[in-house]
Structure formats: C-alpha cells, structure tokens
Design a protein around this motif. Structure first.
Motif, PDB file in Angstrom:
ATOM      1  N   THR A 101      -8.607  -7.544  -3.743  1.00  0.00           N
ATOM      2  CA  THR A 101      -7.456  -8.324  -4.197  1.00  0.00           C
ATOM      3  C   THR A 101      -6.960  -7.794  -5.538  1.00  0.00           C
ATOM      4  OG1 THR A 101      -8.341 -10.263  -3.089  1.00  0.00           O
ATOM      5  CG2 THR A 101      -6.629 -10.661  -4.713  1.00  0.00           C
ATOM      6  N   GLY A 102      -5.670  -7.505  -5.590  1.00  0.00           N
ATOM      7  CA  GLY A 102      -5.072  -7.040  -6.829  1.00  0.00           C
ATOM      8  C   GLY A 102      -5.107  -5.534  -7.014  1.00  0.00           C
ATOM      9  N   LYS A 103      -5.929  -4.821  -6.236  1.00  0.00           N
ATOM     10  CA  LYS A 103      -6.012  -3.369  -6.382  1.00  0.00           C
ATOM     11  C   LYS A 103      -5.021  -2.644  -5.476  1.00  0.00           C
ATOM     12  CE  LYS A 103     -10.848  -3.328  -7.783  1.00  0.00           C
ATOM     13  NZ  LYS A 103     -12.198  -2.890  -7.425  1.00  0.00           N
ATOM     14  N   ALA A 104      -4.783  -3.206  -4.309  1.00  0.00           N
ATOM     15  CA  ALA A 104      -3.838  -2.586  -3.379  1.00  0.00           C
ATOM     16  C   ALA A 104      -2.407  -2.889  -3.827  1.00  0.00           C
ATOM     17  CB  ALA A 104      -4.071  -3.111  -1.963  1.00  0.00           C
ATOM     18  N   SER A 105      -1.515  -1.969  -3.544  1.00  0.00           N
ATOM     19  CA  SER A 105      -0.119  -2.170  -3.935  1.00  0.00           C
ATOM     20  C   SER A 105       0.516  -3.291  -3.110  1.00  0.00           C
ATOM     21  CB  SER A 105       0.679  -0.876  -3.738  1.00  0.00           C
ATOM     22  OG  SER A 105       0.820  -0.585  -2.366  1.00  0.00           O
TER      23      SER A 105
ATOM     24  N   HIS B  36       2.354   2.776  10.447  1.00  0.00           N
ATOM     25  CA  HIS B  36       2.323   2.046   9.180  1.00  0.00           C
ATOM     26  C   HIS B  36       0.945   2.068   8.527  1.00  0.00           C
ATOM     27  CE1 HIS B  36       6.457   0.916   9.091  1.00  0.00           C
ATOM     28  NE2 HIS B  36       6.402   0.298  10.269  1.00  0.00           N
ATOM     29  N   ARG B  37      -0.132   2.155   9.312  1.00  0.00           N
ATOM     30  CA  ARG B  37      -1.453   2.319   8.684  1.00  0.00           C
ATOM     31  C   ARG B  37      -1.534   3.657   7.948  1.00  0.00           C
ATOM     32  NH1 ARG B  37      -3.002  -0.491  13.286  1.00  0.00           N
ATOM     33  NH2 ARG B  37      -3.510   1.447  14.385  1.00  0.00           N
ATOM     34  N   GLY B  38      -0.824   4.669   8.451  1.00  0.00           N
ATOM     35  CA  GLY B  38      -0.737   5.940   7.731  1.00  0.00           C
ATOM     36  C   GLY B  38      -0.025   5.768   6.396  1.00  0.00           C
ATOM     37  N   GLN B  39       1.034   4.991   6.381  1.00  0.00           N
ATOM     38  CA  GLN B  39       1.728   4.709   5.122  1.00  0.00           C
ATOM     39  C   GLN B  39       0.814   3.929   4.172  1.00  0.00           C
ATOM     40  OE1 GLN B  39       5.200   2.749   6.915  1.00  0.00           O
ATOM     41  NE2 GLN B  39       6.469   4.302   5.899  1.00  0.00           N
ATOM     42  N   ILE B  40       0.053   3.003   4.715  1.00  0.00           N
ATOM     43  CA  ILE B  40      -0.881   2.220   3.896  1.00  0.00           C
ATOM     44  C   ILE B  40      -1.942   3.134   3.300  1.00  0.00           C
ATOM     45  CG2 ILE B  40      -2.665   0.427   3.963  1.00  0.00           C
ATOM     46  CD1 ILE B  40      -0.818  -1.012   6.067  1.00  0.00           C
ATOM     47  N   ALA B  41      -2.408   4.119   4.069  1.00  0.00           N
ATOM     48  CA  ALA B  41      -3.403   5.074   3.556  1.00  0.00           C
ATOM     49  C   ALA B  41      -2.850   5.804   2.329  1.00  0.00           C
ATOM     50  CB  ALA B  41      -3.795   6.067   4.652  1.00  0.00           C
TER      51      ALA B  41
ATOM     52  N   PRO C 262      -8.712   5.271   1.495  1.00  0.00           N
ATOM     53  CA  PRO C 262      -8.056   4.844   2.739  1.00  0.00           C
ATOM     54  C   PRO C 262      -9.039   4.823   3.903  1.00  0.00           C
ATOM     55  CG  PRO C 262      -7.325   7.050   2.111  1.00  0.00           C
ATOM     56  CD  PRO C 262      -8.260   6.561   1.038  1.00  0.00           C
ATOM     57  N   LEU C 263      -8.728   4.015   4.895  1.00  0.00           N
ATOM     58  CA  LEU C 263      -9.543   3.980   6.103  1.00  0.00           C
ATOM     59  C   LEU C 263      -9.357   5.280   6.873  1.00  0.00           C
ATOM     60  CD1 LEU C 263      -8.685   0.425   7.506  1.00  0.00           C
ATOM     61  CD2 LEU C 263     -10.669   1.085   6.139  1.00  0.00           C
TER      62      LEU C 263
END
Length: 147
Positions: A27-31, A122-127, A137-138
C-alpha cells in the motif's frame, strides 16, 4: 476448446489475484496509475460478462474500487466466466452496445479471448509501473505459469 479457454481464464484469475496481494501488501508504494489499470482489468471483465449474459452492471470501466473488494470482484468475474463457458456455445454471436453507444456483434470465443488478452496487456503495463515505482513486477508469462 472450452477447456483451453477455462485454462486461459484460470491463468488470468491467478495473476489478477497475485496482483491484488501485491497491492494490499505494498500500500502506497505502487503508482496510482498501476492501481487504476488493475481496476480497469477487473471492471472490463465484469462488463464483458454482463454483455454476454445480457444484463446490466453498475461498474464503470475506469471506476476504482477499494483494494479490499478487488480480489472478490475478480473471483466473481472468474466464476461467472466459467459458468458462461459451461452454459453457452463458443460460436454464439453476442450483440452488445459499447460504453459510447455503438452496437457490435462478436462470437463468444472472441470475447473470452479478448478478456484474457486485455488482462495480459494491462498487466504488462502494470509491470512497467511497478519497475518505475521500485517494486518487483510479477513474472506472469503464460508458458511459465503452465510449467
């Protein structure tokens, strides 16, 4: 073919659940952008399931849900999609209206593939967002998942 789509949906569900765990623990670390993209994956899946079944959903494609609700939304999406696969023919033509009001028609198999492909994209964008935020990233490659 239905079994293959079930495997793809399971893969999609697995990594959506893992992302939910990361967002809850970091929490708080991810954009903010990465969390919005995560919600977008879940919301779009819900909207597609509703279109297939001819029902309405109150969820908007870019709504942001509390992290505590995300994994449950994803679980419901997954279970609804499995039920859809059990009850509908993959060749069934689905008529639907987009959020802009445009009318289209696609085969169920194409929509289910889109749900999975959309999540992967979108998981690629999240990575990328995770890397920029200092998070690991996962590793979510399908073939690695199947190993």
């Amino acid at each position: 073919m239905k079994q293959f789509f079930k495997e793809l949906l399971e893969y999609n569900y697995h990594f959506n659940q893992e992302l939910g765990d990361v967002f809850a623990s970091e929490t708080g670390k991810a954009s903010e952008k990465s969390f919005k993209l995560y919600n977008h994956i879940l919301n779009a899946h819900n909207i597609w399931n509703s279109r297939i079944e001819g029902s309405q959903t109150a969820i908007g494609v870019w709504d942001v849900q509390p992290i505590a609700a995300c994994k449950e939304i994803d679980k419901r999406n997954y279970e609804d999609s499995l039920r859809i696969l059990d009850n509908f023919d993959l060749e069934l033509m689905i008529d639907y209206t987009t959020m802009r009001g445009d009318k289209f028609r696609n085969r169920l198999r194409d929509i289910v593939f889109h749900i999975v492909n959309h999540g992967t994209y979108h998981r690629g964008q999240i990575a990328t967002e995770f890397r920029q935020s200092g998070l690991t990233p996962l590793v979510s490659d399908f073939v690695l998942y199947k190993r």
